[in-house]
Design a protein around this motif. Structure first.
Motif, PDB file in Angstrom:
ATOM      1  N   PHE A 579       3.057 -67.789   2.147  1.00 12.60           N
ATOM      2  CA  PHE A 579       3.008 -66.747   1.129  1.00 12.60           C
ATOM      3  C   PHE A 579       4.372 -66.138   0.817  1.00 12.60           C
ATOM      4  N   GLU A 580       5.328 -66.262   1.743  1.00 11.94           N
ATOM      5  CA  GLU A 580       6.642 -65.666   1.536  1.00 11.94           C
ATOM      6  C   GLU A 580       7.737 -66.718   1.552  1.00 11.94           C
ATOM      7  N   LYS A 581       7.354 -67.960   1.252  1.00  8.10           N
ATOM      8  CA  LYS A 581       8.313 -69.065   1.333  1.00  8.10           C
ATOM      9  C   LYS A 581       9.450 -68.921   0.336  1.00  8.10           C
ATOM     10  N   ASP A 582       9.177 -68.352  -0.838  1.00  7.24           N
ATOM     11  CA  ASP A 582      10.235 -68.202  -1.844  1.00  7.24           C
ATOM     12  C   ASP A 582      11.231 -67.133  -1.434  1.00  7.24           C
ATOM     13  N   ARG A 583      10.728 -65.986  -1.006  1.00  7.53           N
ATOM     14  CA  ARG A 583      11.605 -64.876  -0.640  1.00  7.53           C
ATOM     15  C   ARG A 583      12.466 -65.207   0.575  1.00  7.53           C
ATOM     16  N   LEU A 584      11.885 -65.923   1.540  1.00  7.88           N
ATOM     17  CA  LEU A 584      12.593 -66.214   2.785  1.00  7.88           C
ATOM     18  C   LEU A 584      13.165 -67.626   2.829  1.00  7.88           C
ATOM     19  N   ASP A 585      13.025 -68.372   1.730  1.00  9.25           N
ATOM     20  CA  ASP A 585      13.528 -69.743   1.646  1.00  9.25           C
ATOM     21  C   ASP A 585      12.957 -70.605   2.778  1.00  9.25           C
ATOM     22  N   LEU A 586      11.643 -70.586   2.898  1.00 11.32           N
ATOM     23  CA  LEU A 586      10.945 -71.378   3.899  1.00 11.32           C
ATOM     24  C   LEU A 586      10.195 -72.504   3.215  1.00 11.32           C
ATOM     25  N   SER A 587       9.933 -73.585   3.923  1.00 13.69           N
ATOM     26  CA  SER A 587       9.168 -74.683   3.335  1.00 13.69           C
ATOM     27  C   SER A 587       8.477 -75.465   4.440  1.00 13.69           C
ATOM     28  N   THR A 725       3.067 -76.967  -6.120  1.00 14.32           N
ATOM     29  CA  THR A 725       4.038 -77.767  -6.893  1.00 14.32           C
ATOM     30  C   THR A 725       5.409 -77.810  -6.224  1.00 14.32           C
ATOM     31  N   GLN A 726       5.671 -76.865  -5.308  1.00 15.31           N
ATOM     32  CA  GLN A 726       6.981 -76.843  -4.654  1.00 15.31           C
ATOM     33  C   GLN A 726       7.077 -77.828  -3.499  1.00 15.31           C
ATOM     34  N   ALA A 727       5.950 -78.374  -3.075  1.00 14.61           N
ATOM     35  CA  ALA A 727       5.957 -79.367  -1.996  1.00 14.61           C
ATOM     36  C   ALA A 727       6.098 -80.746  -2.624  1.00 14.61           C
ATOM     37  N   LYS A 728       7.321 -81.249  -2.714  1.00 15.34           N
ATOM     38  CA  LYS A 728       7.587 -82.474  -3.457  1.00 15.34           C
ATOM     39  C   LYS A 728       6.963 -83.709  -2.836  1.00 15.34           C
ATOM     40  N   ASP A 729       6.740 -83.675  -1.518  1.00 24.47           N
ATOM     41  CA  ASP A 729       6.210 -84.881  -0.872  1.00 24.47           C
ATOM     42  C   ASP A 729       4.699 -84.958  -0.924  1.00 24.47           C
ATOM     43  N   MET A 730       4.036 -83.943  -1.500  1.00 22.64           N
ATOM     44  CA  MET A 730       2.569 -83.982  -1.601  1.00 22.64           C
ATOM     45  C   MET A 730       2.111 -85.197  -2.404  1.00 22.64           C
ATOM     46  N   ARG A 731       2.813 -85.476  -3.483  1.00 23.27           N
ATOM     47  CA  ARG A 731       2.389 -86.581  -4.349  1.00 23.27           C
ATOM     48  C   ARG A 731       2.529 -87.922  -3.645  1.00 23.27           C
ATOM     49  N   LEU A 732       3.469 -88.020  -2.730  1.00 23.91           N
ATOM     50  CA  LEU A 732       3.624 -89.276  -1.992  1.00 23.91           C
ATOM     51  C   LEU A 732       2.450 -89.528  -1.056  1.00 23.91           C
ATOM     52  N   HIS A 733       1.774 -88.462  -0.692  1.00 29.33           N
ATOM     53  CA  HIS A 733       0.621 -88.563   0.218  1.00 29.33           C
ATOM     54  C   HIS A 733      -0.637 -88.086  -0.506  1.00 29.33           C
ATOM     55  N   ALA A 734      -0.734 -88.440  -1.790  1.00 29.41           N
ATOM     56  CA  ALA A 734      -1.800 -87.893  -2.624  1.00 29.41           C
ATOM     57  C   ALA A 734      -3.186 -88.193  -2.080  1.00 29.41           C
ATOM     58  N   ALA A 735      -3.409 -89.411  -1.609  1.00 28.35           N
ATOM     59  CA  ALA A 735      -4.742 -89.771  -1.124  1.00 28.35           C
ATOM     60  C   ALA A 735      -5.135 -88.899   0.069  1.00 28.35           C
ATOM     61  N   GLU A 736      -4.185 -88.663   0.965  1.00 31.39           N
ATOM     62  CA  GLU A 736      -4.453 -87.842   2.144  1.00 31.39           C
ATOM     63  C   GLU A 736      -4.669 -86.382   1.745  1.00 31.39           C
ATOM     64  N   VAL A 737      -3.881 -85.905   0.779  1.00 30.49           N
ATOM     65  CA  VAL A 737      -4.025 -84.531   0.306  1.00 30.49           C
ATOM     66  C   VAL A 737      -5.391 -84.328  -0.333  1.00 30.49           C
ATOM     67  N   LEU A 738      -5.788 -85.246  -1.209  1.00 31.04           N
ATOM     68  CA  LEU A 738      -7.086 -85.128  -1.880  1.00 31.04           C
ATOM     69  C   LEU A 738      -8.231 -85.204  -0.880  1.00 31.04           C
TER      70      LEU A 738
END
Length: 807
Positions: A579-587, A725-738
């Motif tokens: 929830f605070e990844k943008d403010r604290l530059d976390l990912s 949308t900020q997690a760029k590697d989600m699309r690479l693992h789309a089947a697992e994410v879905l």
């Protein structure tokens, strides 16, 4: 019929058309997984084929071999819109081409690419992944944007001159003399084609997929021995279930036979024991009659070795023409009824008379197996017992060498109880139970029951290790070792600072140190009037110990304050990271997110079914999930937890929890069960995947409620639109994410009886079970603020019935 691929469709002519294939490639070439590749096709079910090399058969059209990127969509049914196909295999596949070299596709044709070999079966890639044939001879695959290395042939500096897709379906890297430096036939996955060889050795054989939708490698194997072929489960020890043996060969293993192999030819599987020997047929098969009717053989996810043939008509598609493992019955296969499942006359069930020990993974799908009500652990060897199943054997009855020979049944049982890793002992004997063979097994696959009057060469009894469910009120050794109440906590703990590291509705958390170990000290600002209730709660928390639960190290009860001392978690709570990844530059990358989800699931599974008392946490939320240095997740804050008698499925309780995470039944019926935690877990999973709060007041009214967004995306079959949308590697693992989103949707079912148990959730995350189909998409309990307010106003709220946790 729709034809794609950028080539002209030729009119039918009597003479043979010109061949438009491109079967070779030179060094210093790169290909990007995108529609820009030379030949792309999209199929009616959402599958995608993008060719790098194409070898059209000598007829000039029809079934041919292609090497490239393939995304095979096996999720959507024909009656629903196709899900986005985003997970690609770098593979060799059989494709259907017209005479111009274009792939033939379209609704109703039934012509889907059939993958026969893949380089990255356990690690699919997404759009814009790149394949490189380097000038120094290595062929390697990278994720998008020059990302991490996914796969490589390891052929650098080995005189590679180019790459070729052969007419037999073999991908070859060749040298200046056209000799093979590397070839896909030497690295089989789950499939063979005519002309291909399997070398001797377990790792040179076939390995089945986990399931029809999960192409990762399972433990079902087919390997070459000195005398033929053996199908087995890759366990310790290996557990065979079928053998194809040369009847003329010696049964002894000969080191001179290390070069033996089995070759798949048109009409047979044949064994060659050494170079220069004539092939010896192991089994006869239907022959290949035409280039337009090719074959392949696959070790399928259910353990069957099947021979497939392309139909005589284009619309026929692939059909099974032979089950190579002849003579096996359905109950002979190792996963037919799942772990601990007993197969009786082709019907699956949990071990009989064992209601207190095992339960189905899924009541609706008995073939998924059973799980122990109380997990077997080496920490509780004093509690272990054996459940005896007479007239029962392993799935096929074929076992490796016995662990102990010429011993009694009672001795066999004692050997299992003494061995911490033993989960099952199988005892084979003749007419005398005092002398037989004992097989100690560290894993339990499907079991097979047989009738007592069946003629068999031996008798068989199975002894399953079980751990009884403890009676309510049982005191464990752990509770006795719990740090005693002390008069002054400051005499033990040195506080690291006066700055609080956390604060909630029940108190403040400080960082402290006991000797050289950092701890978290929670000061309770108010003490329950019922001191005995507080002490009972502390004893319950101290009575449980699991790697995914924050450990309680001690406690202190004072006149105005009370203290709980926990292990210190340096990466804080999960809410900060999502929830605070943008403010604290976390990912958090996808691998870490999935690990956190799995850790939380295992922690909940333990308190629901693995601990001596069944415990419902009742306040699962990101603030109560803490992360250690490696981002391993642990569940904390059992302030609202309730113990539930295992003889009952629910208890009545005052309303408690955090709005947004509470299951509907908690505030509508006040019946509390472990399924309330399952619902809260589903909410947390969606927050982790979407990177947002369940209610985000910074968003528009249409996207204010996460459950509303999920419902709309599920109904329109656009689940991937909800992903962070900020997690760029989600699309690479789309089947697992879905798949994980669908699991969360299952957990969010309005009817608590339709939600899975946490044991089933863990099985899904481990790839051992599938998500239930036909889910209810009505997750949105607050479709408008007015409706939510109306629902809440209908409930007779009183302070005595509701305990609210701070969000």
């Amino acid at each position: 019929m729709l034809v794609l691929g950028g080539c002209f469709l030729l009119r039918a002519v009597a003479c043979r058309a010109q061949t438009y294939d491109y079967p070779t490639a030179n060094l210093t070439t790169a290909w990007t997984n995108s529609p820009s590749l030379r030949n792309q096709a999209s199929y009616g079910d959402g599958s995608i084929a993008r060719a790098i090399l194409l070898r059209i058969n000598t007829d000039g059209y029809g079934p041919s071999f292609a090497f490239g990127f393939f995304c095979i969509n096996r999720v959507s049914s024909s009656s629903s819109p196709a899900s986005p196909c985003t997970s690609f295999l770098l593979a060799v596949a059989v494709v259907h081409c017209d005479s111009s070299g274009a792939f033939v596709t379209g609704p109703g044709t039934g012509i889907l690419p059939e993958v026969i070999w893949s380089a990255n079966r356990g690690r699919p890639v997404g759009e814009n992944a790149t394949l490189h044939l380097a000038p120094y001879g290595d062929l390697f695959l990278l994720e998008a944007d020059g990302g991490p290395l996914v796969w490589s042939t390891g052929t650098a500096r080995r005189s590679v001159a180019g790459m070729n897709m052969t007419s037999a379906g073999n991908l070859v890297l060749f040298d200046g003399d056209n000799a093979a430096v590397w070839q896909s036939f030497d690295h089989p996955t789950d499939t063979m084609v005519p002309g291909q060889r399997l070398k001797r050795g377990a790792r040179d054989g076939l390995a089945a997929d986990v399931s029809t939708t999960n192409r990762s490698e399972s433990r079902l194997r087919l390997a070459v021995t000195s005398n033929g072929l053996v199908a087995f489960v890759d366990a310790s020890p290996p557990q065979p279930y079928y053998e194809l043996i040369n009847p003329n060969a010696s049964s002894a293993v000969n080191d001179d036979d290390s070069g033996s192999y089995v070759v798949f030819t048109s009409g047979s599987l044949a064994l060659v024991r050494s170079s220069g020997d004539r092939p010896v047929q192991l089994v006869s098969l239907p022959q290949v009659r035409s280039l337009q009717a090719p074959q392949y053989m696959r070790l399928d996810a259910d353990g069957h070795l099947r021979l497939y043939k392309w139909g005589s008509k284009r619309t026929d598609g692939w059909a099974v023409i032979s089950d190579v493992f002849r003579g096996l019955e359905p109950c002979d296969y190792p996963t037919v009824c799942g772990s601990y499942g007993v197969c009786t006359n082709q019907q699956c069930s949990c071990p009989t008379a064992a209601g207190d020990y095992f339960r189905p993974v899924n009541d609706r799908e008995p073939g998924l197996g059973c799980s122990p009500v109380t997990p077997i652990s080496c920490s509780y060897t004093q509690d272990h017992q054996l459940l005896t199943l007479s007239h029962t054997n392993s799935f096929s009855g074929q076992l490796s060498e016995p662990s102990f020979d010429k011993i009694s049944d009672e001795s066999c049982m004692r050997m299992c109880l003494k061995n911490c890793s033993c989960k099952m002992a199988i005892f084979h004997y003749g007419s005398d139970r005092s002398e037989g063979s004992c097989f100690i097994q560290s894993e339990v696959f499907s079991l097979r029951a047989h009738q007592p009057d069946q003629a068999r060469p031996y008798n068989s009894t199975v002894h399953l290790k079980v751990r009884p469910v403890a009676e309510s009120g049982h005191k464990s050794v752990a509770s006795k070792k719990l740090v005693a109440i002390i008069s002054s906590i400051s005499s033990v703990i040195v506080f690291a600072s006066v700055v609080a590291i956390g604060e909630g509705g029940f108190g403040t958390v400080f960082k402290g140190k006991i000797e050289d170990e950092h701890v978290a000290v929670k000061r309770l600002d108010r003490l329950s009037p019922e001191r005995t209730e507080f002490l009972a709660e502390v004893e319950t928390i101290g009575n449980i110990n699991h790697r995914n639960l924050v450990k309680l190290m001690g406690y202190c009860v004072g006149k105005s304050h009370s203290f709980l001392v926990f292990e210190f978690m340096p990466n804080g709570s999960l809410d900060t990271w999502i929830f605070e990844k943008d403010r604290l530059d976390l990912s958090l990358d996808w691998k870490t997110r999935l690990q956190i989800i799995t850790d939380v699931a295992r922690g909940l599974e333990y308190i629901h079914s693995g601990s001596r008392e069944k415990i419902a946490h009742l306040d699962i939320k990101p603030q109560n999930i803490l992360l250690d240095e490696q981002h391993n997740a642990k569940i904390s804050d059992f302030g609202l937890a309730k113990t539930i008698d295992r003889k009952r499925s629910w208890v009545m309780s005052r309303m408690q929890g955090t709005p947004g995470y509470m299951a509907p039944e908690c505030w509508l019926t006040r019946k509390i069960s472990d399924k309330a935690d399952v619902y809260s877990f589903g909410v947390v999973v969606m927050e982790i995947i979407c990177g947002r709060r369940i209610v985000d007041e910074s968003r528009s009214e249409n996207t204010l409620y996460l459950m509303r967004v999920l419902q709309l995306c599920a109904e329109s079959d656009r689940l991937f639109d909800i992903v962070d949308t900020q997690a760029k590697d989600m699309r690479l693992h789309a089947a697992e994410v879905l798949q994980t989103i669908r699991l969360a949707m299952w957990c969010l079912q309005r009817d608590s009886n339709e939600r899975p148990s946490m044991s089933t959730v863990v099985n899904v995350l481990d790839g051992a079970a599938e998500v239930q189909a036909d889910l209810d998409f009505k997750f949105d309990y607050t479709s408008s603020p007015a409706r939510a307010e109306a629902l809440i106003s209908d409930i007779p709220w009183t302070t005595s019935m509701f305990t609210r946790s701070e969000p």
